[in-house]
Design an enzyme around this catalytic site. Structure first.
Site, short mmCIF file in Angstrom:
data_model
loop_
_atom_site.label_atom_id
_atom_site.label_comp_id
_atom_site.label_asym_id
_atom_site.label_seq_id
_atom_site.Cartn_x
_atom_site.Cartn_y
_atom_site.Cartn_z
N LYS A 54 53.08 102.14 29.35
CA LYS A 54 53.63 103.08 28.37
C LYS A 54 52.73 103.09 27.15
CE LYS A 54 57.55 105.51 27.81
NZ LYS A 54 58.47 106.03 28.83
P1 NAD Z 1 62.08 115.46 23.76
O1 NAD Z 1 61.05 115.24 22.72
O2 NAD Z 1 61.98 116.63 24.67
O3 NAD Z 1 63.53 115.57 23.04
C1 NAD Z 1 64.03 114.57 22.20
C2 NAD Z 1 65.34 115.04 21.59
O4 NAD Z 1 65.91 113.96 20.85
C3 NAD Z 1 65.20 116.21 20.61
O5 NAD Z 1 66.28 117.10 20.75
C4 NAD Z 1 65.26 115.51 19.25
O6 NAD Z 1 65.72 116.37 18.19
C5 NAD Z 1 66.26 114.41 19.54
N1 NAD Z 1 66.18 113.30 18.59
C6 NAD Z 1 65.07 112.69 18.11
N2 NAD Z 1 65.41 111.75 17.21
C7 NAD Z 1 66.76 111.76 17.14
C8 NAD Z 1 67.71 111.03 16.39
N3 NAD Z 1 67.32 110.09 15.53
N4 NAD Z 1 69.03 111.30 16.57
C9 NAD Z 1 69.42 112.26 17.43
N5 NAD Z 1 68.58 113.00 18.18
C10 NAD Z 1 67.26 112.74 18.02
O7 NAD Z 1 62.15 114.09 24.56
P2 NAD Z 1 62.63 113.85 26.07
O8 NAD Z 1 61.49 114.01 26.95
O9 NAD Z 1 63.89 114.61 26.30
O10 NAD Z 1 62.96 112.29 26.02
C11 NAD Z 1 64.19 111.79 25.51
C12 NAD Z 1 64.39 110.37 25.97
O11 NAD Z 1 64.38 110.34 27.40
C13 NAD Z 1 63.33 109.36 25.53
O12 NAD Z 1 63.96 108.12 25.31
C14 NAD Z 1 62.42 109.27 26.74
O13 NAD Z 1 61.75 108.03 26.80
C15 NAD Z 1 63.42 109.40 27.86
N6 NAD Z 1 62.84 109.83 29.13
C16 NAD Z 1 62.19 111.02 29.23
C17 NAD Z 1 61.68 111.42 30.46
C18 NAD Z 1 61.00 112.75 30.66
O14 NAD Z 1 60.69 113.09 31.83
N7 NAD Z 1 60.77 113.55 29.62
C19 NAD Z 1 61.81 110.58 31.57
C20 NAD Z 1 62.50 109.38 31.45
C21 NAD Z 1 63.02 109.02 30.21
#
Ligand code: NAD
Length: 434
Positions: free
Chosen positions: A119
């Site tokens: 990561k």
């Molecule tokens: P993203 O950037 O598309 O979206 C993140 C969202 O979280 C946004 O709506 C943002 O406004 C919100 N956010 C940020 N800080 C915040 C806070 N303090 N309080 C409330 N909301 C907040 O990110 P994503 O790809 O959806 O990833 C989200 C989570 O899922 C992360 O923890 C990431 O590690 C995990 N994840 C993502 C994937 C993937 O395929 N994208 C896969 C596995 C895990």
């Protein structure tokens, strides 16, 4: 005042990062004790293989040069190349990268993929930079990572604040720095690319689809369906939006949603597509959506519902927020959203947690499909992708659910036991060089 704010920020960051490493190590040790993990293998898995901290300069739009700090942590590659996302966020630091890399090792192992865990990311707030600056930052970081990533060595993917565009820049930079005859053979250096640039149909929705399926499988195990179930989602980005989209399709109702800008509530249900259209026309900001009321951010986790989906940052369900949770099920879309104290409180209240390494594994499974396609020159239609994804996710869910039931343990510990056992077997078979 400036210095005080800096100090406060760094204190907040320290709390965040300590919690993340503490969480992952406590979870690991709990499972390792349960399976009586070979003590030598426990030593190996307790530490990361490689850690890169890179400082690199980038020219800003105004002509000034800014120095950025990027990270790539490679935790373990006993089962295959390192695999894991790149995150652009102010909380990215070495400890967060270590914890997130370890989670990836367990996630890929549990999913039965031929990958290890890694990561990384860059410590920055992307909202402060133009698109052109973000492109130069990404390309220069890729150049600085050089041969520390590679299609058969370490394969990044999107994560918080990175997307298919970011992956296209990385792939292009990496391929452009190879000798001409090798360029095309390196397309799978990253996954999560746009379709036209070697991406996979359905990769965009894969993580949210997996979150939805895990919830559905759990309800089905209780002879229940999603019809009429109320859910709340923290984070309305890639994971939160797609999870909400699929849940709504099967009759569940989104009653509260929170992003970095605000928290919305409507007990009658918030229409997911309408909210998505509103937020995309508003730079990803949900606050101000007219068909819901604004609630205080501290009241979000206390909203009455059946299912709670944290899909934003780590350490959100803590000893402060966990006592308020009314849901019967917490489905972890984010990585590490529940800290150790928060988890104890949830379990004591009889709330089931579908752990991150299972619940959000749809993303890395789809990434594996994309990687396979790039390697073989194949292209699968979306129905085939979703079908294969569902089969793999069902298999993982059933394994974890049965293990937890048979051993009388929670689903997280069960998932870790399965994941760690697979890696332990590989080490025992291969031995330790020399
Ligand atoms: P993203 O950037 O598309 O979206 C993140 C969202 O979280 C946004 O709506 C943002 O406004 C919100 N956010 C940020 N800080 C915040 C806070 N303090 N309080 C409330 N909301 C907040 O990110 P994503 O790809 O959806 O990833 C989200 C989570 O899922 C992360 O923890 C990431 O590690 C995990 N994840 C993502 C994937 C993937 O395929 N994208 C896969 C596995 C895990």
């Amino acid at each position: 005042m400036e210095i005080m704010t800096e100090e406060l920020n760094s204190k907040t960051k320290n709390i965040l990062k300590r919690g993340m490493m503490d969480n992952v190590m406590e979870q690991f040790n709990r499972a390792a004790n349960h399976i009586h993990l070979n003590p030598n293998i426990r030593k190996i898995l307790s530490i990361t293989n490689n850690e890169l901290v890179i400082h690199f300069p980038v020219k800003m739009d105004n002509g000034d040069v800014e120095i950025f700090r990027g990270y790539r942590v490679q935790h373990n590659n006993a089962l295959g190349p390192y695999k894991g996302g790149l995150r652009y966020h102010p909380t990215v630091d070495i400890d967060a990268a270590r914890a997130l890399a370890m989670w990836m090792t367990w996630k890929t192992s549990l999913a039965g993929l031929p990958y290890g865990g890694g990561k990384g990311g860059i410590q920055l707030d992307p909202s402060k930079y133009s698109q052109g600056e973000l492109e130069r930052i990404t390309r220069r970081f890729t150049f600085a990572l050089a041969d520390n990533i590679g299609p058969e060595h370490d394969i990044p993917a999107p994560d918080l604040n990175t997307n298919s565009q970011t992956m296209a820049w990385i792939a292009d930079t990496y391929m452009s720095t190879r000798p001409p005859a090798e360029r095309s053979a390196n397309q799978h250096v990253v996954t999560g690319k746009p379709i036209e640039s070697g991406g996979l149909e359905g990769r965009d929705r894969a993580t949210g689809f997996g979150v939805y399926l895990n919830i559905k499988f759990w309800l089905n195990s209780k002879n229940e369906t999603l019809q009429g179930k109320r859910f709340i989602v923290q984070g309305f980005g890639n994971v939160g939006y797609w999870a909400a989209y699929f849940l709504e399709q099967e009759g569940a109702k989104l009653v509260a949603v929170q992003d970095v800008f605000g928290s919305l509530y409507n007990p009658e249900g918030i229409q997911v597509e309408k909210l998505y259209n509103y937020s995309t026309s508003n730079k990803g900001n949900i606050a101000g959506f007219p068909e819901a009321s604004i609630i205080d951010k501290h009241d979000f986790f206390g909203v009455d519902c059946d299912i709670c989906i944290p899909a934003a940052l780590g350490n959100q369900i803590t000893k402060e927020s966990a006592p308020n949770i009314k849901a019967r099920l917490v489905a972890e879309g984010a990585n590490g959203p529940t800290d150790v104290e928060g988890e104890k409180i949830l379990l004591a209240k009889g709330i089931t947690i579908i752990p991150d390494i299972l619940c959000n594994s749809g993303g890395v499974i789809a990434s594996y499909f994309e990687w396979l396609q790039n390697r073989s020159g194949d292209m699968w239609p979306i129905d085939e992708v979703m079908d294969k994804l569902e089969k793999k996710l069902k298999n993982s869910f059933d394994k974890v659910y049965e293990y937890a039931k048979n051993e009388g343990i929670d689903m997280r510990t069960a998932a870790y036991c399965i994941a760690i056992t697979r890696i332990e077997k590989a080490y025992v078979q291969r031995g330790i060089f020399p």
